[in-house]
Write a protein that holds these residues in place. Structure first.
Motif, PDB file in Angstrom:
ATOM      1  N   UNK A   1       0.851  -1.192   0.000  1.00  8.94           N
ATOM      2  CA  UNK A   1       0.000   0.000   0.000  1.00  8.94           C
ATOM      3  C   UNK A   1       0.884   1.240   0.000  1.00  8.94           C
ATOM      4  N   UNK A   2       0.441   2.294  -0.652  1.00  9.77           N
ATOM      5  CA  UNK A   2       1.217   3.521  -0.738  1.00  9.77           C
ATOM      6  C   UNK A   2       1.243   4.260   0.599  1.00  9.77           C
ATOM      7  N   UNK A   3       2.446   4.662   1.027  1.00 10.29           N
ATOM      8  CA  UNK A   3       2.601   5.444   2.254  1.00 10.29           C
ATOM      9  C   UNK A   3       2.239   6.891   1.924  1.00 10.29           C
ATOM     10  N   UNK A   4       1.065   7.308   2.367  1.00  9.72           N
ATOM     11  CA  UNK A   4       0.612   8.671   2.100  1.00  9.72           C
ATOM     12  C   UNK A   4      -0.164   9.246   3.279  1.00  9.72           C
ATOM     13  N   UNK A   5       0.081   8.707   4.454  1.00 15.89           N
ATOM     14  CA  UNK A   5      -0.528   9.221   5.680  1.00 15.89           C
ATOM     15  C   UNK A   5       0.598   9.567   6.646  1.00 15.89           C
ATOM     16  N   UNK A   6       0.264  10.293   7.685  1.00 14.47           N
ATOM     17  CA  UNK A   6       1.253  10.617   8.711  1.00 14.47           C
ATOM     18  C   UNK A   6       0.617  10.453  10.084  1.00 14.47           C
ATOM     19  N   UNK A   7       1.380  10.725  11.110  1.00 11.73           N
ATOM     20  CA  UNK A   7       0.939  10.549  12.489  1.00 11.73           C
ATOM     21  C   UNK A   7      -0.434  11.177  12.717  1.00 11.73           C
ATOM     22  N   UNK A   8      -1.365  10.383  13.222  1.00 12.17           N
ATOM     23  CA  UNK A   8      -2.705  10.863  13.545  1.00 12.17           C
ATOM     24  C   UNK A   8      -3.687  10.845  12.385  1.00 12.17           C
ATOM     25  N   UNK A   9      -3.219  10.528  11.170  1.00 15.23           N
ATOM     26  CA  UNK A   9      -4.102  10.506  10.002  1.00 15.23           C
ATOM     27  C   UNK A   9      -4.925   9.217   9.962  1.00 15.23           C
ATOM     28  N   UNK A  10      -6.042   9.288   9.233  1.00 15.65           N
ATOM     29  CA  UNK A  10      -6.877   8.120   8.974  1.00 15.65           C
ATOM     30  C   UNK A  10      -6.122   7.181   8.033  1.00 15.65           C
ATOM     31  N   UNK A  11      -6.075   5.903   8.369  1.00 20.03           N
ATOM     32  CA  UNK A  11      -5.345   4.931   7.552  1.00 20.03           C
ATOM     33  C   UNK A  11      -6.216   3.728   7.222  1.00 20.03           C
ATOM     34  N   UNK A  12      -7.524   3.899   7.289  1.00 18.06           N
ATOM     35  CA  UNK A  12      -8.420   2.763   7.103  1.00 18.06           C
ATOM     36  C   UNK A  12      -8.747   2.478   5.644  1.00 18.06           C
ATOM     37  N   UNK A  13      -8.380   3.354   4.724  1.00 17.73           N
ATOM     38  CA  UNK A  13      -8.697   3.173   3.320  1.00 17.73           C
ATOM     39  C   UNK A  13      -7.754   2.164   2.673  1.00 17.73           C
ATOM     40  N   UNK A  14      -8.200   1.501   1.616  1.00 16.70           N
ATOM     41  CA  UNK A  14      -7.408   0.465   0.950  1.00 16.70           C
ATOM     42  C   UNK A  14      -6.109   0.998   0.346  1.00 16.70           C
ATOM     43  N   UNK A  15      -6.067   2.270  -0.011  1.00 18.37           N
ATOM     44  CA  UNK A  15      -4.884   2.812  -0.687  1.00 18.37           C
ATOM     45  C   UNK A  15      -4.092   3.778   0.183  1.00 18.37           C
ATOM     46  N   UNK A  16      -4.237   3.671   1.488  1.00 21.72           N
ATOM     47  CA  UNK A  16      -3.522   4.550   2.410  1.00 21.72           C
ATOM     48  C   UNK A  16      -2.748   3.724   3.423  1.00 21.72           C
ATOM     49  N   UNK A  17      -1.486   4.061   3.595  1.00 22.64           N
ATOM     50  CA  UNK A  17      -0.663   3.372   4.595  1.00 22.64           C
ATOM     51  C   UNK A  17       0.107   4.390   5.418  1.00 22.64           C
TER      52      UNK A  17
END
Length: 167
Positions: free
Chosen positions: A89-105
């Motif tokens: 999965x693509x790393x496109x989140x940071x501390x405290x971000x929502x990471x529940x989507x299939x394309x967000x890590x």
């Protein structure tokens, strides 16, 4: 006859060159996260259903590009253990971000816990915010083994003077 053989050889070379030109790079295909082609994704990629996108299967982060993380799960008809196989999965989140989507890590030093990116830690010193402590114990999604738990930073500045009262 010689003309036929030369024409056949020329046609074969053009066909072979066209076939090689159409061969997709599996890593580039997986990075795009685009719709699966009619003939399927380039091996070893798989078509993730029902989203219909090509993703790269993985065992750990080393199997993924630098800006991807081996943290997605998909159901495999070949895996009879009940555990899903993993994909990058693509790393496109940071501390405290929502990471529940299939394309967000979350970044590799973080974990998606309860749908939020949290810092993985071994001591309170690993926690960035002074109001956080290395106290939350997490059981990995891939295992039911208590020996594989890890900790993440969690808010730990609640006022403990007020005790909960049964009401």
């Amino acid at each position: 006859m010689k003309y036929f053989i030369n024409k056949f050889a020329a046609f074969s070379l053009v066909f072979l060159a066209a076939g090689l030109a159409c061969k997709n790079d599996p890593d580039a295909e997986a990075r795009k996260m685009k719709s699966c082609p009619a003939l399927g994704c380039t091996s070893p990629n798989i078509c993730l259903n029902p989203l219909n996108i090509c993703v790269k299967p993985c065992l750990d982060n080393n199997d993924c590009a630098a800006d991807f993380k081996c943290s997605g799960y998909f159901k495999s008809v070949f895996n009879f253990t009940g555990k899903g196989d993993k994909f990058c999965k693509q790393i496109n989140a940071s501390l405290g971000d929502d990471c529940s989507d299939y394309n967000t890590a979350c970044p590799r030093d973080m974990s998606c816990v309860d749908g939020i990116c949290k810092k993985i830690c071994t001591s309170d010193d690993d926690c960035i915010n002074q109001n956080y402590r290395c106290v939350m114990q997490v059981l990995p999604a891939k295992s039911f083994n208590a020996d594989e738990t890890y900790r993440v930073c969690a808010r730990a500045d609640a006022d403990f003077q007020n005790k909960c009262e049964a009401g």
